[in-house]
Design an enzyme around this catalytic site. Structure first.
Site, mmCIF file in Angstrom:
data_model
loop_
_atom_site.group_PDB
_atom_site.id
_atom_site.type_symbol
_atom_site.label_atom_id
_atom_site.label_comp_id
_atom_site.label_asym_id
_atom_site.label_seq_id
_atom_site.Cartn_x
_atom_site.Cartn_y
_atom_site.Cartn_z
ATOM 1 N N HIS A 72 -48.876 37.926 53.168
ATOM 2 C CA HIS A 72 -49.970 37.324 52.392
ATOM 3 C C HIS A 72 -49.539 35.970 51.848
ATOM 4 O O HIS A 72 -48.477 35.837 51.258
ATOM 5 C CB HIS A 72 -50.368 38.230 51.217
ATOM 6 C CG HIS A 72 -51.192 39.411 51.629
ATOM 7 N ND1 HIS A 72 -52.174 39.959 50.846
ATOM 8 C CD2 HIS A 72 -51.178 40.143 52.772
ATOM 9 C CE1 HIS A 72 -52.736 40.978 51.476
ATOM 10 N NE2 HIS A 72 -52.139 41.120 52.648
ATOM 11 N N TYR A 201 -57.045 40.283 41.796
ATOM 12 C CA TYR A 201 -56.760 40.669 40.405
ATOM 13 C C TYR A 201 -57.996 40.272 39.596
ATOM 14 O O TYR A 201 -58.271 39.083 39.423
ATOM 15 C CB TYR A 201 -55.539 39.905 39.874
ATOM 16 C CG TYR A 201 -54.212 40.370 40.439
ATOM 17 C CD1 TYR A 201 -53.751 39.940 41.683
ATOM 18 C CD2 TYR A 201 -53.390 41.236 39.701
ATOM 19 C CE1 TYR A 201 -52.526 40.355 42.183
ATOM 20 C CE2 TYR A 201 -52.151 41.655 40.188
ATOM 21 C CZ TYR A 201 -51.730 41.215 41.428
ATOM 22 O OH TYR A 201 -50.512 41.627 41.917
ATOM 23 N N PRO A 293 -47.009 47.086 35.871
ATOM 24 C CA PRO A 293 -47.061 46.739 37.295
ATOM 25 C C PRO A 293 -47.876 45.489 37.646
ATOM 26 O O PRO A 293 -47.906 45.093 38.819
ATOM 27 C CB PRO A 293 -47.677 47.992 37.940
ATOM 28 C CG PRO A 293 -48.395 48.683 36.849
ATOM 29 C CD PRO A 293 -47.704 48.360 35.577
ATOM 30 N N LYS A 297 -43.442 43.522 40.000
ATOM 31 C CA LYS A 297 -42.031 43.146 39.911
ATOM 32 C C LYS A 297 -41.029 44.301 39.912
ATOM 33 O O LYS A 297 -39.843 44.087 40.192
ATOM 34 C CB LYS A 297 -41.797 42.342 38.614
ATOM 35 C CG LYS A 297 -42.344 40.934 38.681
ATOM 36 C CD LYS A 297 -41.455 40.038 39.513
ATOM 37 C CE LYS A 297 -42.125 38.777 39.963
ATOM 38 N NZ LYS A 297 -42.593 38.770 41.329
ATOM 39 N N TYR A 385 -44.473 34.861 41.135
ATOM 40 C CA TYR A 385 -45.037 35.965 41.917
ATOM 41 C C TYR A 385 -44.308 36.152 43.242
ATOM 42 O O TYR A 385 -43.993 37.284 43.626
ATOM 43 C CB TYR A 385 -46.529 35.712 42.161
ATOM 44 C CG TYR A 385 -47.277 36.932 42.647
ATOM 45 C CD1 TYR A 385 -47.751 37.892 41.754
ATOM 46 C CD2 TYR A 385 -47.508 37.131 44.005
ATOM 47 C CE1 TYR A 385 -48.431 39.013 42.196
ATOM 48 C CE2 TYR A 385 -48.192 38.252 44.464
ATOM 49 C CZ TYR A 385 -48.649 39.186 43.550
ATOM 50 O OH TYR A 385 -49.314 40.309 43.993
HETATM 51 P P1 RFL Z 1 -37.283 55.244 41.115
HETATM 52 O O1 RFL Z 1 -38.114 54.814 42.265
HETATM 53 O O2 RFL Z 1 -37.969 55.868 39.963
HETATM 54 O O3 RFL Z 1 -36.169 56.235 41.690
HETATM 55 C C1 RFL Z 1 -35.356 57.014 40.861
HETATM 56 C C2 RFL Z 1 -34.930 58.241 41.646
HETATM 57 O O4 RFL Z 1 -34.056 59.028 40.844
HETATM 58 C C3 RFL Z 1 -34.431 60.398 40.969
HETATM 59 N N1 RFL Z 1 -33.933 61.115 39.783
HETATM 60 C C4 RFL Z 1 -32.810 61.875 39.795
HETATM 61 N N2 RFL Z 1 -31.944 62.164 40.780
HETATM 62 C C5 RFL Z 1 -30.883 62.972 40.461
HETATM 63 N N3 RFL Z 1 -30.692 63.488 39.211
HETATM 64 C C6 RFL Z 1 -31.529 63.215 38.216
HETATM 65 N N4 RFL Z 1 -31.331 63.724 36.995
HETATM 66 C C7 RFL Z 1 -32.657 62.368 38.475
HETATM 67 N N5 RFL Z 1 -33.685 61.897 37.730
HETATM 68 C C8 RFL Z 1 -34.439 61.143 38.542
HETATM 69 C C9 RFL Z 1 -35.942 60.344 41.105
HETATM 70 O O5 RFL Z 1 -36.476 61.518 41.696
HETATM 71 C C10 RFL Z 1 -36.122 59.122 42.001
HETATM 72 O O6 RFL Z 1 -36.066 59.451 43.366
HETATM 73 O O7 RFL Z 1 -36.418 54.034 40.522
HETATM 74 P P2 RFL Z 1 -35.792 52.758 41.265
HETATM 75 O O8 RFL Z 1 -35.066 53.159 42.501
HETATM 76 O O9 RFL Z 1 -35.128 51.991 40.202
HETATM 77 O O10 RFL Z 1 -37.074 51.921 41.790
HETATM 78 C C11 RFL Z 1 -37.974 51.329 40.892
HETATM 79 C C12 RFL Z 1 -39.387 51.334 41.493
HETATM 80 O O11 RFL Z 1 -39.717 52.638 41.915
HETATM 81 C C13 RFL Z 1 -40.443 50.825 40.488
HETATM 82 O O12 RFL Z 1 -39.935 49.744 39.738
HETATM 83 C C14 RFL Z 1 -41.726 50.350 41.212
HETATM 84 O O13 RFL Z 1 -42.377 51.414 41.834
HETATM 85 C C15 RFL Z 1 -42.688 49.687 40.213
HETATM 86 N N6 RFL Z 1 -43.962 49.280 40.825
HETATM 87 C C16 RFL Z 1 -44.071 48.122 41.551
HETATM 88 N N7 RFL Z 1 -42.981 47.375 41.799
HETATM 89 C C17 RFL Z 1 -43.074 46.267 42.595
HETATM 90 O O14 RFL Z 1 -42.069 45.571 42.797
HETATM 91 N N8 RFL Z 1 -44.251 45.879 43.197
HETATM 92 C C18 RFL Z 1 -45.401 46.591 43.007
HETATM 93 O O15 RFL Z 1 -46.425 46.246 43.597
HETATM 94 C C19 RFL Z 1 -45.344 47.739 42.131
HETATM 95 N N9 RFL Z 1 -46.442 48.480 41.907
HETATM 96 C C20 RFL Z 1 -45.098 50.078 40.640
HETATM 97 C C21 RFL Z 1 -46.342 49.630 41.188
HETATM 98 C C22 RFL Z 1 -45.052 51.289 39.965
HETATM 99 C C23 RFL Z 1 -46.186 52.027 39.796
HETATM 100 N N10 RFL Z 1 -46.046 53.266 39.130
HETATM 101 C C24 RFL Z 1 -46.511 54.481 39.696
HETATM 102 C C25 RFL Z 1 -45.108 53.363 38.047
HETATM 103 C C26 RFL Z 1 -47.501 50.360 41.013
HETATM 104 C C27 RFL Z 1 -47.429 51.540 40.273
HETATM 105 C C28 RFL Z 1 -48.726 52.281 40.038
HETATM 106 C C1 PHB Z 2 -50.048 47.826 44.996
HETATM 107 O O1 PHB Z 2 -50.537 47.498 46.100
HETATM 108 O O2 PHB Z 2 -49.738 48.993 44.755
HETATM 109 C C2 PHB Z 2 -49.881 46.805 43.940
HETATM 110 C C3 PHB Z 2 -50.129 45.488 44.227
HETATM 111 C C4 PHB Z 2 -49.954 44.526 43.228
HETATM 112 C C5 PHB Z 2 -49.558 44.918 41.965
HETATM 113 C C6 PHB Z 2 -49.305 46.245 41.685
HETATM 114 C C7 PHB Z 2 -49.455 47.199 42.676
HETATM 115 O O3 PHB Z 2 -49.439 43.982 40.992
#
Ligand code: RFL
Ligand code: PHB
Length: 391
Positions: A72, A201, A293, A297, A385
């Site tokens: 994109h 957005y 989110p 980031k 971004y």
């Molecule tokens: P994770 O992905 O939470 O992974 C942690 C892992 O540790 C496990 N765990 C354990 N394992 C062993 N023993 C224990 N006691 C444990 N406790 C937990 C868990 O099961 C899991 O597998 O952390 P990590 O690796 O630091 O990654 C971070 C990302 O997952 C997170 O920052 C992103 O998903 C945030 N996020 C977004 N980030 C972006 O860069 N771009 C995006 O577009 C974006 N959109 C989002 C998002 C997060 C969202 N939610 C659901 C919070 C959109 C949403 C809706």
């Molecule tokens: C997504 O596609 O899940 C998404 C995209 C942009 C954001 C957050 C989540 O800022």
């Protein structure tokens, strides 16, 4: 058992760290609480910054990303009934890739399996001790329920915001910075082609909405809701009608509706701990910091931490040099606070704060109009971004 590094958590941070360290010949034990199937399907981030994409290509994980990811070069800020494009590539020379976090997780798990590098799924009762010694210890029960003990040189806490690593640090060992927002996101995945080629957005008086995607056949969308909102109160019809109200324009935008495959509610919060280290425990990714989110980031910050940490641990454990390990936290925190600010800024500019007065509302609209009309303001947004350079 004896190993060099125990990595707790097989999300993007833990899997990438394990992959990079094992590629350098280090001995790693990777522990994950959930099952292999659960981790591969967990729906989260969608946007990869340019530095994330470049790193994945550089380490040989770019094949499926380049084949299936959607490049994109801009996105839309939608307010006052019309679209205002932020031309990311024209303004910065860089682009982002829409490629789901679970696809990166799958690629990393597949790469481990192809090389015969084990990941211990479904472990329980993980506990850390001796973190302030040079021989920390990890106790856990494996998938069969048998107790295991691992002595290590280093423990990497990559277990997300609700993990056990951060709480294992004794009181006073870390300082926390926290901000809760008075709203949450209701996210859906829909079996329908995206209604726009680029992300939208949308700022609307009824609340923020985001139109995103996962593929040419799958739409991802989010609605701002109250933090205590119940998923049960949101039928598919209610979700589609709310999305169509908030995404409405004065032109002829039409939303493609379809069956909803997934619905979830995520509270929004900013949180940082300093330093990202206690003795021989190094914290990375969501275990050390989370962002709302809106700036896309979180996962990208996790990748950036791991790039710094993997080099620091190779230097420490293979060359007996602690300089990079000593500077790990300071190096990462500079990028973390930039992303914290950017995520707070995007969140504040786009959401309806139930506690805001009309004065704040006017300021918010002014900021949106300025961003849409000033090349300088749009460039500042765009360079954050698409992702600031790692170094
Ligand atoms: P994770 O992905 O939470 O992974 C942690 C892992 O540790 C496990 N765990 C354990 N394992 C062993 N023993 C224990 N006691 C444990 N406790 C937990 C868990 O099961 C899991 O597998 O952390 P990590 O690796 O630091 O990654 C971070 C990302 O997952 C997170 O920052 C992103 O998903 C945030 N996020 C977004 N980030 C972006 O860069 N771009 C995006 O577009 C974006 N959109 C989002 C998002 C997060 C969202 N939610 C659901 C919070 C959109 C949403 C809706
Ligand atoms: C997504 O596609 O899940 C998404 C995209 C942009 C954001 C957050 C989540 O800022």
């Amino acid at each position: 058992m004896r190993t060099q590094v125990v990595v707790i958590g097989a999300g993007p941070a833990g899997l990438l760290l394990s992959y990079l360290l094992r590629s350098e010949g280090l001995d790693v034990v990777l522990l994950e609480a959930r099952s292999r199937e659960y981790v591969r399907k967990r729906m989260r981030a969608g946007v990869c910054e340019q530095p994330t994409v470049e790193l994945l290509r550089e380490i040989g994980l770019g094949t499926r990303l380049d084949a299936e990811g959607l490049r994109h070069e801009g996105f839309s800020l939608r307010f006052d009934g019309s679209d205002h494009r932020v031309a990311l590539t024209e303004l910065t020379g860089k682009a982002i890739m829409v490629y789901g976090q679970q696809e990166i997780v799958k690629d990393l798990i597949d790469a481990h399996e192809a090389k015969g590098w084990p990941i211990e799924f479904e472990v329980s009762g993980v506990s850390l001790s001796g973190l302030d010694t040079d021989r920390p210890r990890v106790d856990y029960r494996d998938v069969t329920g048998v107790s295991q003990v691992v002595d290590a040189d280093v423990v990497a806490g990559c277990d997300g915001f609700h993990g056990i690593s951060r709480p294992a640090v004794p009181a006073g060992g870390l300082r926390a910075f926290d901000r809760q927002y008075p709203f949450a996101w209701l996210g859906v995945l829909a079996q329908t082609p995206p209604s726009s080629e680029e992300l939208i957005y949308a700022h609307h008086e009824r609340g923020f909405a985001l139109h995103s995607m996962r593929s040419p056949e799958l739409t991802r969308a989010y609605l701002q809701v109250a933090p205590d909102e119940k998923l049960a109160d949101w039928s598919d019809d209610r979700i589609w009608s709310e999305l169509s109200l908030r995404l409405k324009t004065d032109a002829d935008f039409s939303l493609h509706e379809g069956p909803l495959l997934d619905k979830s509610i995520t509270p929004m919060r900013s949180h940082v701990v300093e330093p990202m280290r206690y003795g021989r425990l190094f914290l990375a990714g969501d275990a050390a910091h989370i962002v709302p989110p809106t700036g896309a980031k979180g996962m990208n910050l996790a990748v950036a931490d791991i790039r710094v940490l993997s080099r620091a641990l190779v230097e420490l454990l293979q060359h007996n040099s602690s300089e990079l390990a000593e500077s790990y936290s300071d190096t990462c925190l500079k990028r973390v606070w930039r992303a914290e600010h950017f995520s707070w800024y995007m969140t504040s500019m786009l959401h309806v704060d139930p506690d805001a007065d009309v004065f704040q509302h006017r300021l918010q609209l002014s900021q949106l109009r300025y961003t849409a009309s000033s090349r300088a303001a749009a460039t500042s947004l765009a360079e954050n971004y698409v992702g600031l350079p790692f170094a």
